[in-house]
Design a protein around this motif. Sequence first.
Motif, PDB file in Angstrom:
ATOM      1  N   SER A  27       0.842  -1.198   0.000  1.00 10.08           N
ATOM      2  CA  SER A  27       0.000   0.000   0.000  1.00 10.08           C
ATOM      3  C   SER A  27       0.877   1.248   0.000  1.00 10.08           C
ATOM      4  CB  SER A  27      -0.891   0.007   1.239  1.00 10.08           C
ATOM      5  OG  SER A  27      -0.092   0.205   2.395  1.00 10.08           O
ATOM      6  N   GLU A  28       0.273   2.386  -0.264  1.00  7.69           N
ATOM      7  CA  GLU A  28       1.009   3.648  -0.285  1.00  7.69           C
ATOM      8  C   GLU A  28       1.637   3.930   1.081  1.00  7.69           C
ATOM      9  OE1 GLU A  28       0.069   8.317  -1.131  1.00  7.69           O
ATOM     10  OE2 GLU A  28      -1.061   6.827  -2.265  1.00  7.69           O
ATOM     11  N   GLY A  29       0.928   3.594   2.146  1.00  3.63           N
ATOM     12  CA  GLY A  29       1.463   3.787   3.492  1.00  3.63           C
ATOM     13  C   GLY A  29       2.688   2.932   3.752  1.00  3.63           C
ATOM     14  N   VAL A  30       2.661   1.695   3.277  1.00  3.19           N
ATOM     15  CA  VAL A  30       3.806   0.798   3.442  1.00  3.19           C
ATOM     16  C   VAL A  30       4.998   1.315   2.647  1.00  3.19           C
ATOM     17  CG1 VAL A  30       4.666  -1.529   2.915  1.00  3.19           C
ATOM     18  CG2 VAL A  30       2.420  -1.240   3.959  1.00  3.19           C
ATOM     19  N   VAL A  31       4.741   1.788   1.430  1.00  2.00           N
ATOM     20  CA  VAL A  31       5.815   2.324   0.591  1.00  2.00           C
ATOM     21  C   VAL A  31       6.452   3.538   1.267  1.00  2.00           C
ATOM     22  CG1 VAL A  31       6.307   3.487  -1.600  1.00  2.00           C
ATOM     23  CG2 VAL A  31       4.911   1.420  -1.580  1.00  2.00           C
ATOM     24  N   LYS A  32       5.637   4.445   1.805  1.00  2.00           N
ATOM     25  CA  LYS A  32       6.168   5.629   2.497  1.00  2.00           C
ATOM     26  C   LYS A  32       6.972   5.233   3.726  1.00  2.00           C
ATOM     27  CE  LYS A  32       2.596   8.836   1.043  1.00  2.00           C
ATOM     28  NZ  LYS A  32       1.472   9.663   1.461  1.00  2.00           N
ATOM     29  N   ALA A  33       6.487   4.252   4.470  1.00  2.00           N
ATOM     30  CA  ALA A  33       7.205   3.798   5.661  1.00  2.00           C
ATOM     31  C   ALA A  33       8.549   3.192   5.285  1.00  2.00           C
ATOM     32  CB  ALA A  33       6.359   2.790   6.435  1.00  2.00           C
ATOM     33  N   ARG A  34       8.560   2.389   4.229  1.00  2.00           N
ATOM     34  CA  ARG A  34       9.816   1.787   3.779  1.00  2.00           C
ATOM     35  C   ARG A  34      10.806   2.861   3.339  1.00  2.00           C
ATOM     36  NH1 ARG A  34       7.651  -3.196  -0.018  1.00  2.00           N
ATOM     37  NH2 ARG A  34       6.915  -4.535   1.682  1.00  2.00           N
ATOM     38  N   LYS A  35      10.308   3.841   2.566  1.00  4.92           N
ATOM     39  CA  LYS A  35      11.182   4.932   2.128  1.00  4.92           C
ATOM     40  C   LYS A  35      11.763   5.660   3.334  1.00  4.92           C
ATOM     41  CE  LYS A  35       9.308   6.266  -2.357  1.00  4.92           C
ATOM     42  NZ  LYS A  35       8.693   7.381  -3.126  1.00  4.92           N
ATOM     43  N   GLY A  36      10.920   5.966   4.299  1.00  6.54           N
ATOM     44  CA  GLY A  36      11.379   6.666   5.488  1.00  6.54           C
ATOM     45  C   GLY A  36      12.453   5.900   6.227  1.00  6.54           C
ATOM     46  N   GLN A  37      12.265   4.590   6.366  1.00  6.98           N
ATOM     47  CA  GLN A  37      13.252   3.762   7.065  1.00  6.98           C
ATOM     48  C   GLN A  37      14.583   3.740   6.324  1.00  6.98           C
ATOM     49  OE1 GLN A  37      11.082   0.093   7.190  1.00  6.98           O
ATOM     50  NE2 GLN A  37      10.206   0.512   9.209  1.00  6.98           N
ATOM     51  N   ALA A  89      16.405  15.999   0.950  1.00 10.06           N
ATOM     52  CA  ALA A  89      15.392  16.456   0.000  1.00 10.06           C
ATOM     53  C   ALA A  89      14.337  15.371  -0.224  1.00 10.06           C
ATOM     54  CB  ALA A  89      16.042  16.860  -1.320  1.00 10.06           C
ATOM     55  N   GLU A  90      14.788  14.128  -0.341  1.00  7.07           N
ATOM     56  CA  GLU A  90      13.854  13.020  -0.551  1.00  7.07           C
ATOM     57  C   GLU A  90      13.037  12.777   0.713  1.00  7.07           C
ATOM     58  OE1 GLU A  90      11.839  10.292  -2.823  1.00  7.07           O
ATOM     59  OE2 GLU A  90      13.380  11.678  -3.514  1.00  7.07           O
ATOM     60  N   LEU A  91      13.663  12.899   1.885  1.00  9.88           N
ATOM     61  CA  LEU A  91      12.928  12.751   3.147  1.00  9.88           C
ATOM     62  C   LEU A  91      11.834  13.811   3.275  1.00  9.88           C
ATOM     63  CD1 LEU A  91      15.339  11.873   6.088  1.00  9.88           C
ATOM     64  CD2 LEU A  91      13.140  10.841   5.603  1.00  9.88           C
ATOM     65  N   GLU A  92      12.138  15.030   2.849  1.00  8.26           N
ATOM     66  CA  GLU A  92      11.128  16.085   2.882  1.00  8.26           C
ATOM     67  C   GLU A  92       9.941  15.753   1.986  1.00  8.26           C
ATOM     68  OE1 GLU A  92      12.663  20.019   2.191  1.00  8.26           O
ATOM     69  OE2 GLU A  92      14.146  19.825   3.782  1.00  8.26           O
ATOM     70  N   LYS A  93      10.225  15.195   0.795  1.00  8.65           N
ATOM     71  CA  LYS A  93       9.147  14.790  -0.113  1.00  8.65           C
ATOM     72  C   LYS A  93       8.281  13.711   0.526  1.00  8.65           C
ATOM     73  CE  LYS A  93      11.834  15.264  -4.330  1.00  8.65           C
ATOM     74  NZ  LYS A  93      12.364  14.489  -5.465  1.00  8.65           N
ATOM     75  N   VAL A  94       8.926  12.729   1.146  1.00  5.01           N
ATOM     76  CA  VAL A  94       8.184  11.627   1.784  1.00  5.01           C
ATOM     77  C   VAL A  94       7.336  12.165   2.920  1.00  5.01           C
ATOM     78  CG1 VAL A  94       8.438   9.526   3.163  1.00  5.01           C
ATOM     79  CG2 VAL A  94       9.825   9.837   1.114  1.00  5.01           C
ATOM     80  N   ASN A  95       7.911  13.022   3.739  1.00  2.00           N
ATOM     81  CA  ASN A  95       7.165  13.572   4.879  1.00  2.00           C
ATOM     82  C   ASN A  95       6.069  14.519   4.432  1.00  2.00           C
ATOM     83  OD1 ASN A  95       8.669  12.129   6.753  1.00  2.00           O
ATOM     84  ND2 ASN A  95      10.195  13.751   6.960  1.00  2.00           N
ATOM     85  N   ALA A  96       6.276  15.253   3.351  1.00  3.46           N
ATOM     86  CA  ALA A  96       5.267  16.193   2.858  1.00  3.46           C
ATOM     87  C   ALA A  96       4.065  15.461   2.271  1.00  3.46           C
ATOM     88  CB  ALA A  96       5.867  17.106   1.799  1.00  3.46           C
ATOM     89  N   SER A  97       4.296  14.268   1.753  1.00  4.05           N
ATOM     90  CA  SER A  97       3.190  13.521   1.142  1.00  4.05           C
ATOM     91  C   SER A  97       2.393  12.725   2.157  1.00  4.05           C
ATOM     92  CB  SER A  97       3.726  12.575   0.054  1.00  4.05           C
ATOM     93  OG  SER A  97       4.524  11.569   0.628  1.00  4.05           O
ATOM     94  N   SER A  98       2.778  12.800   3.422  1.00  4.21           N
ATOM     95  CA  SER A  98       2.074  12.049   4.468  1.00  4.21           C
ATOM     96  C   SER A  98       0.809  12.750   4.894  1.00  4.21           C
ATOM     97  CB  SER A  98       2.970  11.871   5.697  1.00  4.21           C
ATOM     98  OG  SER A  98       4.083  11.091   5.346  1.00  4.21           O
TER      99      SER A  98
END
Length: 109
Positions: A54-64, A100-109
């Motif tokens: 899911s999108e949530g799982v993908v965001k969590a994986r990216k964050g980790q 920069a990528e972390l900001e994108k991930v956090n902004a899309s949450s």
Amino acid sequence: MLSEEQIKELANQLEQAISTEPEEVSEEEVFKNAIWTVENIDRAVQGQGFPFPSEGVVKARKGQILNSLCFVVAETWQAVSEDSPELKALGEKAINTILAELEKVNASS
């Protein structure tokens, strides 16, 4: 079922693998690999098979992944000598790319 000889061989291989010292990775390799990983992170987090994450799982994986990369790159960057301005600059680029990528991930949450 494995034979006794196969088990002994596997045990021997495992023992050799465990006793082998890990290869040293240069600071430059750490920085270049971090940048490459960020640039290709979408492929890394998608996973394989079904069901698709899911999108949530993908965001969590990216964050980790990004948090881990940031820690490793920051530790490596601090250890780089001031006598190596090109290496310091590459480390800064890696950190900035990760952030920069972390900001994108956090902004899309």
